[in-house]
Design a protein around this motif. Structure first.
Motif, PDB file in Angstrom:
ATOM      1  N   ASP A 216      75.209 -71.381 -61.441  1.00  0.00           N
ATOM      2  CA  ASP A 216      75.225 -72.552 -60.541  1.00  0.00           C
ATOM      3  C   ASP A 216      76.331 -73.549 -60.895  1.00  0.00           C
ATOM      4  O   ASP A 216      76.326 -74.684 -60.420  1.00  0.00           O
ATOM      5  N   GLY A 217      77.246 -73.125 -61.762  1.00  0.00           N
ATOM      6  CA  GLY A 217      78.406 -73.964 -62.079  1.00  0.00           C
ATOM      7  C   GLY A 217      78.176 -74.969 -63.201  1.00  0.00           C
ATOM      8  O   GLY A 217      79.120 -75.616 -63.661  1.00  0.00           O
ATOM      9  N   THR A 218      76.910 -75.119 -63.651  1.00  0.00           N
ATOM     10  CA  THR A 218      76.641 -76.079 -64.728  1.00  0.00           C
ATOM     11  C   THR A 218      76.374 -75.319 -66.038  1.00  0.00           C
ATOM     12  O   THR A 218      76.054 -74.128 -66.021  1.00  0.00           O
ATOM     13  N   CYS A 219      76.517 -76.039 -67.153  1.00  0.00           N
ATOM     14  CA  CYS A 219      76.393 -75.382 -68.464  1.00  0.00           C
ATOM     15  C   CYS A 219      74.988 -74.826 -68.685  1.00  0.00           C
ATOM     16  O   CYS A 219      73.994 -75.436 -68.278  1.00  0.00           O
ATOM     17  N   VAL A 220      74.960 -73.702 -69.369  1.00  0.00           N
ATOM     18  CA  VAL A 220      73.685 -73.050 -69.685  1.00  0.00           C
ATOM     19  C   VAL A 220      73.420 -73.184 -71.182  1.00  0.00           C
ATOM     20  O   VAL A 220      74.300 -72.925 -72.003  1.00  0.00           O
ATOM     21  N   ARG A 221      72.194 -73.632 -71.507  1.00  0.00           N
ATOM     22  CA  ARG A 221      71.809 -73.815 -72.913  1.00  0.00           C
ATOM     23  C   ARG A 221      70.438 -73.193 -73.170  1.00  0.00           C
ATOM     24  O   ARG A 221      69.640 -73.010 -72.259  1.00  0.00           O
ATOM     25  N   SER A 252      65.819 -69.280 -78.223  1.00  0.00           N
ATOM     26  CA  SER A 252      64.690 -68.667 -77.510  1.00  0.00           C
ATOM     27  C   SER A 252      65.081 -67.438 -76.689  1.00  0.00           C
ATOM     28  O   SER A 252      64.242 -66.870 -76.005  1.00  0.00           O
ATOM     29  N   GLU A 253      66.355 -67.073 -76.705  1.00  0.00           N
ATOM     30  CA  GLU A 253      66.866 -65.922 -75.945  1.00  0.00           C
ATOM     31  C   GLU A 253      66.886 -66.162 -74.437  1.00  0.00           C
ATOM     32  O   GLU A 253      67.085 -65.241 -73.674  1.00  0.00           O
ATOM     33  N   LYS A 254      66.635 -67.395 -74.003  1.00  0.00           N
ATOM     34  CA  LYS A 254      66.662 -67.698 -72.568  1.00  0.00           C
ATOM     35  C   LYS A 254      67.562 -68.891 -72.323  1.00  0.00           C
ATOM     36  O   LYS A 254      67.449 -69.893 -73.036  1.00  0.00           O
ATOM     37  N   GLY A 255      68.405 -68.796 -71.307  1.00  0.00           N
ATOM     38  CA  GLY A 255      69.284 -69.916 -71.003  1.00  0.00           C
ATOM     39  C   GLY A 255      68.841 -70.644 -69.742  1.00  0.00           C
ATOM     40  O   GLY A 255      68.349 -70.021 -68.793  1.00  0.00           O
ATOM     41  N   PHE A 256      69.005 -71.956 -69.731  1.00  0.00           N
ATOM     42  CA  PHE A 256      68.720 -72.764 -68.536  1.00  0.00           C
ATOM     43  C   PHE A 256      69.937 -73.629 -68.241  1.00  0.00           C
ATOM     44  O   PHE A 256      70.526 -74.203 -69.157  1.00  0.00           O
TER      45      PHE A 256
END
Ligand code: UFG
Length: 341
Positions: A216-221, A252-256
């Motif tokens: 979505d164009g925003t940083c994933v953490r 956590s192995e998951k990016g948001f």
């Protein structure tokens, strides 16, 4: 064990102190209160106001209390600030770590748990970052931590020290009872910034960069609950006592994405946020997501609060009950406050 915790009045340090005490350790906190809060320190810990910039005081404290292991949290942590003021970062994060290590060598204290960061990796070359991914930090903050890791590696080889380096991904949340939580001044981190905005009549949040190569164009953490991170320190100490040392990711192995975090905050708080899209913040990698396989297998680390909504819910409980952070706790309530937690 008798554990010296530098930065034990800070956000992550105070949660680790609490978990260490719950696990039966004796804790001596050393914190200069430049960022931390005296009220965040568990009352069963001994508190000393002091800085890691003072080698004599470090050695005196370690000797006086018969310290057996050290957890080193005290550091500056803001990526953007490190770009503007690198000296501040190399001084506190690297040079003061050297002071601490020297005092440990002099006093033959051989066990160290060191707070490092996902920022040491730089721009990932793989989807999930494993601990052996090359270190290539994008900013002075990440470089100050990478250099400290290298110094620690050399001290372990040459002086018989045993160190566990924990590389934190994005830490958020608070104790579920809201007894302690996050209170940075100024606050720069995404989740607390959003939640603090949600408490105001003008709930405005900024997105730094919408042109990143992400969905979505925003940083994933990768967000990890502060209590789970604190518990990882207890696992690390137990590991050191059982001959296990090394470098471990805490994620956590998951990016948001930033947008997803904003959506989750809107859901938890019930507030509609006013979103402003801004340019990129200097030093930010597009994506940082951990592999946590090694930490789970080798250190036996398990997460109690793996999902983002729970992390945000606990953070919201803290911020909404303490809109002014630790300034909201009356001095006479401090002790009682902890007793019931
Ligand atoms: N962000 C916004 N708006 C804000 C604040 C942040 O869009 O108001 C964005 C940032 O640009 C970044 C993301 O949200 O893309 C997360 O930013 P944070 O400041 O919350 O956290 P960082 O990823 O910069 O850094 C944190 C820790 C570091 C650690 C890193 C590891 O502060 O110590 O996570 O992932 F190295």
């Amino acid at each position: 064990m008798k554990v010296l915790v530098t930065g034990g009045a800070g956000y992550i340090g105070s949660h680790a102190v609490r978990e260490l005490i719950l696990a039966g350790h004796q804790v001596i906190v050393l914190d200069d209160l430049s960022q931390g809060h005296r009220r965040a320190v568990h009352p069963d810990a001994i508190f000393i106001r002091g800085s890691t910039s003072n080698p004599e005081m470090l050695a005196r404290t370690m000797g006086l209390y018969g310290i057996e292991a050290v957890m080193h949290f005290a550091a500056h942590i803001e990526v953007a600030e490190s770009v503007a003021h690198p000296k501040k970062y190399y001084q506190n994060n690297l040079s003061n770590t050297l002071n601490l290590l020297q005092a440990m060598v002099d006093l033959k204290i051989r066990k160290l748990v060191f707070s490092s960061t996902a920022a040491v990796y730089g721009e990932p070359q793989t989807e999930l970052l494993e601990e052996d991914h090359p270190r290539s930090p994008l900013n002075p903050y990440g470089r100050s931590k990478m250099m400290s890791e290298m110094v620690i590696e050399d001290f372990c080889k040459s002086y018989g020290m045993h160190a566990t380096v924990l590389r934190y991904f994005n830490v958020a949340g608070a104790t579920p009872s809201a007894v302690i939580g996050e209170d940075h001044r100024p606050e720069t981190h995404l989740i607390p910034k959003i939640l603090k905005a949600a408490l105001t009549s003008n709930p405005e949040v900024k997105i730094y960069g919408t042109d990143y190569p992400t969905f979505d164009g925003t940083c994933v953490r990768d967000y990890v609950h502060v209590v789970d991170l604190a518990r990882a320190h207890v696992c690390a100490l137990e590991g050191l006592n059982n001959g296990i040392s090394g470098t471990f990711n805490i994620g956590s192995e998951k990016g948001f994405s930033v947008r997803q975090v904003i959506q989750s905050c809107e859901k938890i708080t019930g507030k509609k946020l006013i979103v402003k899209e801004e340019g990129r913040r200097p030093g930010d990698p597009a994506i940082l997501v951990a592999s946590s396989q090694k930490t789970e297998k080798v250190l036996g680390w398990e997460r109690l609060y793996p999902d983002l909504d729970t992390i945000i819910k606990h953070a919201w409980q803290w911020h909404s009950s303490h809109p002014e952070g630790y300034a909201d706790i009356l001095p006479e309530q401090e002790f009682q406050f902890y007793q019931i937690s």
